[in-house]
Design a protein around this motif. Sequence first.
Motif, PDB file in Angstrom:
ATOM      1  N   THR A 266      82.114  59.393  49.525  1.00  0.00           N
ATOM      2  CA  THR A 266      82.297  58.104  48.859  1.00  0.00           C
ATOM      3  C   THR A 266      82.116  56.926  49.808  1.00  0.00           C
ATOM      4  OG1 THR A 266      84.694  58.095  49.231  1.00  0.00           O
ATOM      5  CG2 THR A 266      83.903  59.116  47.197  1.00  0.00           C
ATOM      6  N   TYR A 267      81.513  55.894  49.293  1.00  0.00           N
ATOM      7  CA  TYR A 267      81.465  54.562  49.895  1.00  0.00           C
ATOM      8  C   TYR A 267      81.371  53.616  48.709  1.00  0.00           C
ATOM      9  CZ  TYR A 267      80.499  50.924  53.330  1.00  0.00           C
ATOM     10  OH  TYR A 267      80.584  49.802  54.136  1.00  0.00           O
ATOM     11  N   PRO A 268      82.510  53.395  48.048  1.00  0.00           N
ATOM     12  CA  PRO A 268      82.493  52.848  46.690  1.00  0.00           C
ATOM     13  C   PRO A 268      82.042  51.396  46.591  1.00  0.00           C
ATOM     14  CG  PRO A 268      84.733  52.974  47.520  1.00  0.00           C
ATOM     15  CD  PRO A 268      83.872  53.658  48.532  1.00  0.00           C
ATOM     16  N   PRO A 269      81.064  51.112  45.724  1.00  0.00           N
ATOM     17  CA  PRO A 269      80.702  49.722  45.470  1.00  0.00           C
ATOM     18  C   PRO A 269      81.838  48.946  44.811  1.00  0.00           C
ATOM     19  CG  PRO A 269      79.597  51.183  43.916  1.00  0.00           C
ATOM     20  CD  PRO A 269      80.243  52.048  44.950  1.00  0.00           C
ATOM     21  N   SER A 270      82.823  49.675  44.271  1.00  0.00           N
ATOM     22  CA  SER A 270      83.988  49.015  43.662  1.00  0.00           C
ATOM     23  C   SER A 270      84.891  48.338  44.694  1.00  0.00           C
ATOM     24  CB  SER A 270      84.795  50.026  42.846  1.00  0.00           C
ATOM     25  OG  SER A 270      85.200  51.123  43.649  1.00  0.00           O
ATOM     26  N   MET A 271      84.541  48.431  45.988  1.00  0.00           N
ATOM     27  CA  MET A 271      85.319  47.701  46.995  1.00  0.00           C
ATOM     28  C   MET A 271      85.282  46.203  46.726  1.00  0.00           C
ATOM     29  SD  MET A 271      82.925  47.804  50.443  1.00  0.00           S
ATOM     30  CE  MET A 271      82.797  49.584  50.474  1.00  0.00           C
ATOM     31  N   ILE A 272      84.255  45.715  46.026  1.00  0.00           N
ATOM     32  CA  ILE A 272      84.210  44.298  45.675  1.00  0.00           C
ATOM     33  C   ILE A 272      85.368  43.941  44.758  1.00  0.00           C
ATOM     34  CG2 ILE A 272      82.689  44.617  43.668  1.00  0.00           C
ATOM     35  CD1 ILE A 272      82.556  41.696  46.198  1.00  0.00           C
ATOM     36  N   ALA A 273      85.779  44.887  43.897  1.00  0.00           N
ATOM     37  CA  ALA A 273      86.917  44.647  43.008  1.00  0.00           C
ATOM     38  C   ALA A 273      88.201  44.495  43.815  1.00  0.00           C
ATOM     39  CB  ALA A 273      87.054  45.794  42.005  1.00  0.00           C
ATOM     40  N   THR A 274      88.374  45.349  44.823  1.00  0.00           N
ATOM     41  CA  THR A 274      89.542  45.234  45.704  1.00  0.00           C
ATOM     42  C   THR A 274      89.578  43.863  46.358  1.00  0.00           C
ATOM     43  OG1 THR A 274      89.448  47.609  46.167  1.00  0.00           O
ATOM     44  CG2 THR A 274      90.706  46.257  47.700  1.00  0.00           C
ATOM     45  N   ALA A 275      88.430  43.408  46.833  1.00  0.00           N
ATOM     46  CA  ALA A 275      88.365  42.118  47.520  1.00  0.00           C
ATOM     47  C   ALA A 275      88.716  40.961  46.590  1.00  0.00           C
ATOM     48  CB  ALA A 275      86.964  41.920  48.093  1.00  0.00           C
ATOM     49  N   ILE A 276      88.187  40.987  45.379  1.00  0.00           N
ATOM     50  CA  ILE A 276      88.461  39.899  44.429  1.00  0.00           C
ATOM     51  C   ILE A 276      89.930  39.907  44.021  1.00  0.00           C
ATOM     52  CG2 ILE A 276      87.909  38.979  42.145  1.00  0.00           C
ATOM     53  CD1 ILE A 276      85.087  40.210  42.494  1.00  0.00           C
ATOM     54  N   GLU A 277      90.462  41.088  43.760  1.00  0.00           N
ATOM     55  CA  GLU A 277      91.867  41.175  43.335  1.00  0.00           C
ATOM     56  C   GLU A 277      92.823  40.700  44.427  1.00  0.00           C
ATOM     57  OE1 GLU A 277      93.482  43.854  40.768  1.00  0.00           O
ATOM     58  OE2 GLU A 277      91.628  44.776  40.076  1.00  0.00           O
ATOM     59  N   LEU A 278      92.584  41.120  45.666  1.00  0.00           N
ATOM     60  CA  LEU A 278      93.467  40.688  46.751  1.00  0.00           C
ATOM     61  C   LEU A 278      93.364  39.191  46.995  1.00  0.00           C
ATOM     62  CD1 LEU A 278      93.130  43.605  49.327  1.00  0.00           C
ATOM     63  CD2 LEU A 278      95.135  43.006  47.972  1.00  0.00           C
ATOM     64  N   THR A 279      92.175  38.632  46.816  1.00  0.00           N
ATOM     65  CA  THR A 279      92.018  37.184  46.962  1.00  0.00           C
ATOM     66  C   THR A 279      92.804  36.451  45.885  1.00  0.00           C
ATOM     67  OG1 THR A 279      89.815  37.513  47.916  1.00  0.00           O
ATOM     68  CG2 THR A 279      90.328  35.317  47.081  1.00  0.00           C
ATOM     69  N   ALA A 280      92.772  36.975  44.673  1.00  0.00           N
ATOM     70  CA  ALA A 280      93.567  36.378  43.592  1.00  0.00           C
ATOM     71  C   ALA A 280      95.055  36.431  43.924  1.00  0.00           C
ATOM     72  CB  ALA A 280      93.283  37.106  42.282  1.00  0.00           C
ATOM     73  N   VAL A 281      95.489  37.557  44.483  1.00  0.00           N
ATOM     74  CA  VAL A 281      96.890  37.680  44.902  1.00  0.00           C
ATOM     75  C   VAL A 281      97.224  36.613  45.931  1.00  0.00           C
ATOM     76  CG1 VAL A 281      98.515  39.141  46.166  1.00  0.00           C
ATOM     77  CG2 VAL A 281      97.096  40.128  44.373  1.00  0.00           C
TER      78      VAL A 281
END
Length: 315
Positions: A266-281
């Motif tokens: 795995t090298y998930p492209p969904s890491m962008i979701a992690t980045a956006i969510e943490l920025t919102a936090v």
Amino acid sequence: MTFTKTFIATALATAVGTAAFAQETKVIGVSIPAATHGWAGGMNFHAKETVERLEEVYSDLDFVLATASDPGKQVNDIEDMVATRNIDALVVLPFESDPLTPPVQSVADSGAWVTVVDRGLSVEGIKDLYVAGDNSGFGKVSGEFMAQQMPDGGDIVVLRGIPTTIDNERVEGFNAAIEGSGINVLDMEHGNWNRDDSFTVMQDFLSKYPNIDAVWASDDDMAIGVLAAIEAAGRDDVKFVLGGAGMKEMIKRTADGDEMIPANVTYPPSMIATAIELTAVGLTSNAPVSGTFVIGSVLVTQENAMDFYYPDSPF
């Protein structure tokens, strides 16, 4: 700083709970490369899905999402976000590091939060948060699987990605993992994370070497090119090909027991979701989210493949 899943869950819960008390609407800009290849297509899918979902969760946040097919377009996108939307935070996956560093530096200098994803900038100290895959771990997991599959050693060829620090880290991790295993690397060339380039490289390998036991393609797009070249040449000596990054077609082949694709990494492209969510936090709560978040690489086999299968994703 390394974040855990428990931390993320707690931070998100805290942020959602406090969002209702915020008065001022803040704007998060998201700047990413366009879907020029499979992994980027998956990343675009997860970015759009995450923005749409978070806009429903956070009444005090607005998002502006822009995709770019080249570095110049991405620079213009970011400058436009600053000029027209006065963004409070930027989530950016740089198309290339050097040309994106000055505009992202300007965003940081304005006082806005900066989250960088996957490919780092050319200057340290600009970002508040860095979210990326574990490239050394990607290579290590790949090498360990190859060694496990080939207990008596054997001859392999390797396709590298685009010449970058990311690629170097993967190859170094792989080489360390196969050291002393008896695996002999016949050749190693750049396939540039591209199917067509990898088809050509593999054709060359097949013409040069009468026997190849296995291939580390190090990426699923490249693995598809490799498999096509093997089929076109009518070769039956190659026992398996190991790609990576979790393309849904390749994950399904592993789940179905395809002997040529026995595993994935795995090298998930969904890491962008992690980045956006943490920025919102970070913008909506007092939860500390600055630092580095590294997403580990996991070996995908037939036993766990369906846990990593996302049929609705373009990747």
